[in-house]
Write an enzyme that holds these catalytic residues in place. Structure first.
Site, PDB file in Angstrom:
ATOM      1  N   GLN A  40      26.677 -19.122   5.134  1.00 58.20           N
ATOM      2  CA  GLN A  40      26.523 -19.265   6.579  1.00 58.20           C
ATOM      3  C   GLN A  40      26.176 -20.683   7.017  1.00 58.20           C
ATOM      4  O   GLN A  40      26.352 -21.013   8.186  1.00 58.20           O
ATOM      5  CB  GLN A  40      25.462 -18.276   7.083  1.00 58.20           C
ATOM      6  CG  GLN A  40      25.888 -16.820   6.898  1.00 58.20           C
ATOM      7  CD  GLN A  40      24.836 -15.838   7.358  1.00 58.20           C
ATOM      8  OE1 GLN A  40      23.942 -15.475   6.595  1.00 58.20           O
ATOM      9  NE2 GLN A  40      24.917 -15.390   8.598  1.00 58.20           N
ATOM     10  N   HIS A  60      40.427 -17.277   4.455  1.00 56.92           N
ATOM     11  CA  HIS A  60      41.582 -18.180   4.412  1.00 56.92           C
ATOM     12  C   HIS A  60      42.882 -17.387   4.497  1.00 56.92           C
ATOM     13  O   HIS A  60      43.846 -17.791   5.126  1.00 56.92           O
ATOM     14  CB  HIS A  60      41.562 -19.028   3.140  1.00 56.92           C
ATOM     15  CG  HIS A  60      40.480 -20.075   3.171  1.00 56.92           C
ATOM     16  ND1 HIS A  60      39.899 -20.592   2.037  1.00 56.92           N
ATOM     17  CD2 HIS A  60      39.864 -20.692   4.207  1.00 56.92           C
ATOM     18  CE1 HIS A  60      38.979 -21.482   2.378  1.00 56.92           C
ATOM     19  NE2 HIS A  60      38.944 -21.557   3.682  1.00 56.92           N
ATOM     20  N   ASP A  73      33.938 -22.904   6.027  1.00 62.12           N
ATOM     21  CA  ASP A  73      34.429 -24.127   5.368  1.00 62.12           C
ATOM     22  C   ASP A  73      33.478 -25.312   5.586  1.00 62.12           C
ATOM     23  O   ASP A  73      33.211 -26.072   4.660  1.00 62.12           O
ATOM     24  CB  ASP A  73      35.818 -24.524   5.892  1.00 62.12           C
ATOM     25  CG  ASP A  73      36.913 -23.596   5.384  1.00 62.12           C
ATOM     26  OD1 ASP A  73      36.579 -22.613   4.687  1.00 62.12           O
ATOM     27  OD2 ASP A  73      38.092 -23.852   5.689  1.00 62.12           O
ATOM     28  N   ARG A  98      13.361 -19.555   2.987  1.00 63.08           N
ATOM     29  CA  ARG A  98      14.194 -18.607   2.232  1.00 63.08           C
ATOM     30  C   ARG A  98      15.649 -19.010   2.405  1.00 63.08           C
ATOM     31  O   ARG A  98      16.183 -18.993   3.508  1.00 63.08           O
ATOM     32  CB  ARG A  98      13.961 -17.180   2.767  1.00 63.08           C
ATOM     33  CG  ARG A  98      14.886 -16.165   2.158  1.00 63.08           C
ATOM     34  CD  ARG A  98      14.662 -14.729   2.640  1.00 63.08           C
ATOM     35  NE  ARG A  98      15.700 -13.911   2.052  1.00 63.08           N
ATOM     36  CZ  ARG A  98      16.551 -13.137   2.730  1.00 63.08           C
ATOM     37  NH1 ARG A  98      16.455 -13.024   4.049  1.00 63.08           N
ATOM     38  NH2 ARG A  98      17.489 -12.471   2.110  1.00 63.08           N
ATOM     39  N   HIS A 144      23.543 -13.511  -1.635  1.00 65.50           N
ATOM     40  CA  HIS A 144      23.660 -13.187  -0.205  1.00 65.50           C
ATOM     41  C   HIS A 144      25.155 -13.096   0.135  1.00 65.50           C
ATOM     42  O   HIS A 144      25.690 -13.918   0.877  1.00 65.50           O
ATOM     43  CB  HIS A 144      22.934 -14.222   0.652  1.00 65.50           C
ATOM     44  CG  HIS A 144      22.621 -13.765   2.066  1.00 65.50           C
ATOM     45  ND1 HIS A 144      21.345 -13.782   2.592  1.00 65.50           N
ATOM     46  CD2 HIS A 144      23.410 -13.286   3.042  1.00 65.50           C
ATOM     47  CE1 HIS A 144      21.379 -13.326   3.852  1.00 65.50           C
ATOM     48  NE2 HIS A 144      22.618 -13.032   4.145  1.00 65.50           N
ATOM     49  N   ASN A 188      20.331  -9.608  -1.088  1.00 63.52           N
ATOM     50  CA  ASN A 188      20.111  -9.414   0.334  1.00 63.52           C
ATOM     51  C   ASN A 188      20.974  -8.252   0.833  1.00 63.52           C
ATOM     52  O   ASN A 188      22.202  -8.313   0.785  1.00 63.52           O
ATOM     53  CB  ASN A 188      20.488 -10.678   1.116  1.00 63.52           C
ATOM     54  CG  ASN A 188      20.274 -10.487   2.614  1.00 63.52           C
ATOM     55  OD1 ASN A 188      19.129 -10.408   3.069  1.00 63.52           O
ATOM     56  ND2 ASN A 188      21.347 -10.376   3.376  1.00 63.52           N
ATOM     57  N   ASN A 329      14.572  -6.492   5.991  1.00 60.01           N
ATOM     58  CA  ASN A 329      15.171  -7.196   7.118  1.00 60.01           C
ATOM     59  C   ASN A 329      15.206  -6.217   8.272  1.00 60.01           C
ATOM     60  O   ASN A 329      15.848  -5.168   8.190  1.00 60.01           O
ATOM     61  CB  ASN A 329      16.613  -7.623   6.801  1.00 60.01           C
ATOM     62  CG  ASN A 329      16.674  -8.724   5.761  1.00 60.01           C
ATOM     63  OD1 ASN A 329      15.655  -9.281   5.361  1.00 60.01           O
ATOM     64  ND2 ASN A 329      17.877  -9.032   5.320  1.00 60.01           N
ATOM     65  N   TYR A 331      15.710  -5.781  12.495  1.00 57.78           N
ATOM     66  CA  TYR A 331      16.094  -6.391  13.775  1.00 57.78           C
ATOM     67  C   TYR A 331      15.920  -5.456  14.957  1.00 57.78           C
ATOM     68  O   TYR A 331      15.546  -5.878  16.035  1.00 57.78           O
ATOM     69  CB  TYR A 331      17.568  -6.839  13.734  1.00 57.78           C
ATOM     70  CG  TYR A 331      17.819  -8.027  12.851  1.00 57.78           C
ATOM     71  CD1 TYR A 331      18.020  -7.889  11.483  1.00 57.78           C
ATOM     72  CD2 TYR A 331      17.869  -9.306  13.386  1.00 57.78           C
ATOM     73  CE1 TYR A 331      18.257  -8.984  10.675  1.00 57.78           C
ATOM     74  CE2 TYR A 331      18.111 -10.416  12.585  1.00 57.78           C
ATOM     75  CZ  TYR A 331      18.299 -10.243  11.224  1.00 57.78           C
ATOM     76  OH  TYR A 331      18.524 -11.331  10.428  1.00 57.78           O
ATOM     77  N   GLU A 397      13.677 -10.950   7.122  1.00 55.74           N
ATOM     78  CA  GLU A 397      14.479 -11.384   8.274  1.00 55.74           C
ATOM     79  C   GLU A 397      14.071 -10.599   9.498  1.00 55.74           C
ATOM     80  O   GLU A 397      13.790  -9.397   9.426  1.00 55.74           O
ATOM     81  CB  GLU A 397      15.985 -11.147   8.062  1.00 55.74           C
ATOM     82  CG  GLU A 397      16.649 -12.090   7.106  1.00 55.74           C
ATOM     83  CD  GLU A 397      18.143 -11.794   6.911  1.00 55.74           C
ATOM     84  OE1 GLU A 397      18.770 -11.230   7.837  1.00 55.74           O
ATOM     85  OE2 GLU A 397      18.649 -12.125   5.834  1.00 55.74           O
TER      86      GLU A 397
HETATM   87  C1  GBH Z   1      21.466  -9.842   8.432  1.00 51.55           C
HETATM   88  O1  GBH Z   1      22.256  -8.719   8.551  1.00 51.55           O
HETATM   89  C2  GBH Z   1      22.058 -10.731   7.385  1.00 51.55           C
HETATM   90  O2  GBH Z   1      21.250 -10.759   6.240  1.00 51.55           O
HETATM   91  C3  GBH Z   1      22.327 -12.128   7.868  1.00 51.55           C
HETATM   92  O3  GBH Z   1      23.189 -12.763   6.987  1.00 51.55           O
HETATM   93  C4  GBH Z   1      22.866 -12.064   9.272  1.00 51.55           C
HETATM   94  O4  GBH Z   1      23.303 -13.316   9.724  1.00 51.55           O
HETATM   95  C5  GBH Z   1      21.774 -11.554  10.150  1.00 51.55           C
HETATM   96  O5  GBH Z   1      21.250 -10.347   9.692  1.00 51.55           O
HETATM   97  C6  GBH Z   1      22.161 -11.374  11.603  1.00 51.55           C
HETATM   98  O6  GBH Z   1      23.141 -10.408  11.755  1.00 51.55           O
HETATM   99  O7  GBH Z   1      26.691  -0.378  12.547  1.00 51.55           O
HETATM  100  O8  GBH Z   1      28.483  -1.586  13.626  1.00 51.55           O
HETATM  101  O9  GBH Z   1      26.338  -1.345  14.726  1.00 51.55           O
HETATM  102  C7  GBH Z   1      21.898  -7.818   9.550  1.00 51.55           C
HETATM  103  C8  GBH Z   1      22.539  -6.513   9.238  1.00 51.55           C
HETATM  104  C9  GBH Z   1      24.318  -6.245  10.785  1.00 51.55           C
HETATM  105  C10 GBH Z   1      22.892  -4.431  10.131  1.00 51.55           C
HETATM  106  C11 GBH Z   1      24.854  -5.401  11.907  1.00 51.55           C
HETATM  107  C12 GBH Z   1      23.378  -3.652  11.283  1.00 51.55           C
HETATM  108  C13 GBH Z   1      25.129  -3.155  12.699  1.00 51.55           C
HETATM  109  C14 GBH Z   1      26.593  -2.975  12.683  1.00 51.55           C
HETATM  110  N1  GBH Z   1      22.979  -5.827  10.403  1.00 51.55           N
HETATM  111  N2  GBH Z   1      24.722  -4.003  11.602  1.00 51.55           N
HETATM  112  S1  GBH Z   1      27.050  -1.465  13.453  1.00 51.55           S
END
Ligand code: GBH
Length: 488
Positions: A40, A60, A73, A98, A144, A188, A329, A331, A397
């Site tokens: 990333q 690609h 890239d 991290r 990752h 991860n 992690n 969110y 995260e």
């Molecule tokens: C993390 O993934 C990753 O570790 C990191 O690389 C990433 O950039 C970051 O979070 C932000 O996204 O079921 O269609 O609603 C988070 C993982 C990605 C899990 C989206 C839930 C929902 C897709 N999440 N997912 S959906």
């Protein structure tokens, strides 16, 4: 009205209109960090001997996988701009950074025992030494998502020969960097690696092998994790004194309503999404509810044996307890209710959970799955405490997705409110949370969302060849939280 009365009334009013934030302090040994991942941010996808990962290869070949046709890239060009990154990390005041290591920089062919690429080794040596020179603790994610494409040719995580290759790679990192790196994350987000990558088309290698591929991948991944953990324990722990963990992603699943079936669906969702990986690592073997349901449904579907592979007794013992802390992690939160309305065979049919959200939640404009539900973090931490007997937990995260712009007030309130709930979990619920990591230091390549979803405390200008970095408002807010050890 007396002065103090009016002050009281005004302060009550302020509390009603703004969310009340916790005034607890972060405990003395609580640590703060910030996270990124190699594909990333690094760029330099073919420099200094690096070969293609499954991400390089697939994007690609078919740029349309990604909403803006972006790829890694160049990304943030951190392969060249790592010194600037370190300065930003140091100014932020975090205890640790991290980051992940790109397997294809260390072993271009991916195979155990193949030739090591010195230039790749040197890059991470410079990064690690640079961090330590500024008093920042390096925390390494070994994997990752960027599998060497060369290993995907023979099935990647679906071929059990991956285990030897992964364990050799992990062991090599312990040897190379373990004198200075004391915190290791083997993987991860296994769910995203396996379910999203092998059973769906949300992440590379986009295999879409519904109901089968994800389970096989996860099985090989868990064995790889266990063996890497035991290898460290046996060969390195005594001299190096480090810690090894695995990180899984978890929603908090809240029952949609009061019914028993909604409650059961929410608990089942926790077991299917998070327990799939953490139950084996902490308690040995998959959650009983997963084994039961997948065995039974597979049989009904006419499969000769369960689509969920079986561990041997020896493997269960090897995997059980393979952690020094656990990573999560987190969110956002989702609502769970019962449903059978899914294609078969699939993880979703096996789980039987309908995932919805509350329309009152504040929604991210750039990541549709992400809502601001701070209390979900506290409930998740309490669930982990109950379910796994209060292990040390590191939040590896947590973060918010915005668009461009330095005035990221939504990220600021997300950060304040999630940390506030975290403080309550620590002080009022006695959850054993040892630290917090914000995702992410920089805006970066957000997988299939390309560069449209920005998670950075620091904005990156991807139109500028220099990939100019500019701290956002949230950077200053996090900085102040860290230095004052409370929410301000
Ligand atoms: C993390 O993934 C990753 O570790 C990191 O690389 C990433 O950039 C970051 O979070 C932000 O996204 O079921 O269609 O609603 C988070 C993982 C990605 C899990 C989206 C839930 C929902 C897709 N999440 N997912 S959906």
């Amino acid at each position: 009205m007396k002065f103090c009365e009016s002050v009281f009334i005004i302060s009550v009013f302020i509390q009603l209109v703004s969310t009340e934030l916790s005034s607890y302090n972060f405990p003395e040994n609580f640590v703060f960090g910030v996270a990124t991942a190699a594909y990333q941010i690094e760029g330099a996808f073919n420099e200094d001997g690096k070969t293609d990962s499954i991400w390089d290869y697939n994007l690609h070949k078919k740029p349309d996988w990604v909403i803006d046709q972006g790829n890694g890239d160049v990304a943030c060009d951190s392969y060249h701009k790592w010194e600037e990154d370190i300065q930003l990390i140091a100014n932020l005041g975090v205890d640790f950074y991290r980051f992940s290591i790109a397997w294809t920089r260390i072993f271009p062919s991916g195979y155990a025992g193949s030739k090591i690429n010195d230039a790749g080794v040197i890059y991470y040596n410079k990064l690690i030494d640079g961090l330590l020179a500024k008093g920042i603790t390096p925390m390494v994610t070994i994997y990752h998502w960027d599998l060497p494409q060369n290993l995907q040719r023979n099935g990647g995580w679906m071929n059990e020969t991956i285990v030897d290759n992964y364990v050799f790679y992990a062991r090599t990192l312990f040897e190379l960097y373990g004198d200075r790196v004391k915190h290791w994350i083997t993987f991860n987000e296994p769910f995203q690696i396996c379910e999203s990558g092998y059973s769906e088309t949300d992440l590379a290698p986009f295999l879409n092998d519904s109901g089968v591929g994800g389970y096989i991948c996860a099985h090989n991944l868990l064995i790889s994790h266990g063996r890497a953990y035991r290898e460290y324990e046996r060969t390195f722990k005594q001299n190096q004194g480090g810690k090894v963990a695995i990180t899984a992603h978890s929603f908090w699943f809240e029952p949609q309503g009061e019914s028993d079936s909604d409650r059961a669906a929410a608990e089942r969702a926790m077991q299917f999404w998070y327990g799939w990986f953490m139950h084996p690592v902490i308690k040995g073997n998959y959650p009983p509810i997963m084994i039961e349901r997948i065995d039974e449904i597979s049989q009904k579907e006419g499969f000769q044996k369960s689509r969920l592979p079986k561990f041997t007794e020896g493997q269960i013992e090897m995997i059980r307890g393979s952690f020094d802390f656990i990573g999560v992690n987190h969110y956002t939160t989702a609502l769970a209710s019962i449903s059978n309305n899914f294609n078969e065979p699939s993880f979703y049919f096996d789980g039987g959970v309908n995932r919805t959200e509350d329309s009152n939640w504040v929604k991210s404009s750039t990541s549709t799955w992400l809502n601001k539900v701070p209390w979900g973090l506290r409930k998740l931490l309490n669930w982990i405490k109950q379910e796994y007997n209060n292990p040390p937990v590191l939040i590896t995260e947590n973060g918010w997705s915005s668009s461009t712009g330095l005035e990221d007030s939504r990220r600021v309130s997300y950060l304040n409110e999630y940390l506030s709930e975290l403080l309550k979990a620590i002080h009022e619920d006695e959850c054993n949370v040892i630290g917090y990591t914000h995702w992410s230091l920089l805006d970066n390549f957000e997988w299939l969302k390309g560069y449209t979803a920005r998670f950075g405390l620091v904005e990156v200008d991807f139109n500028n060849p220099d990939r100019t970095r500019t701290p956002r408002k949230s950077y200053g807010v996090y900085q102040k939280i860290i230095s004052s050890r409370k929410i301000n």
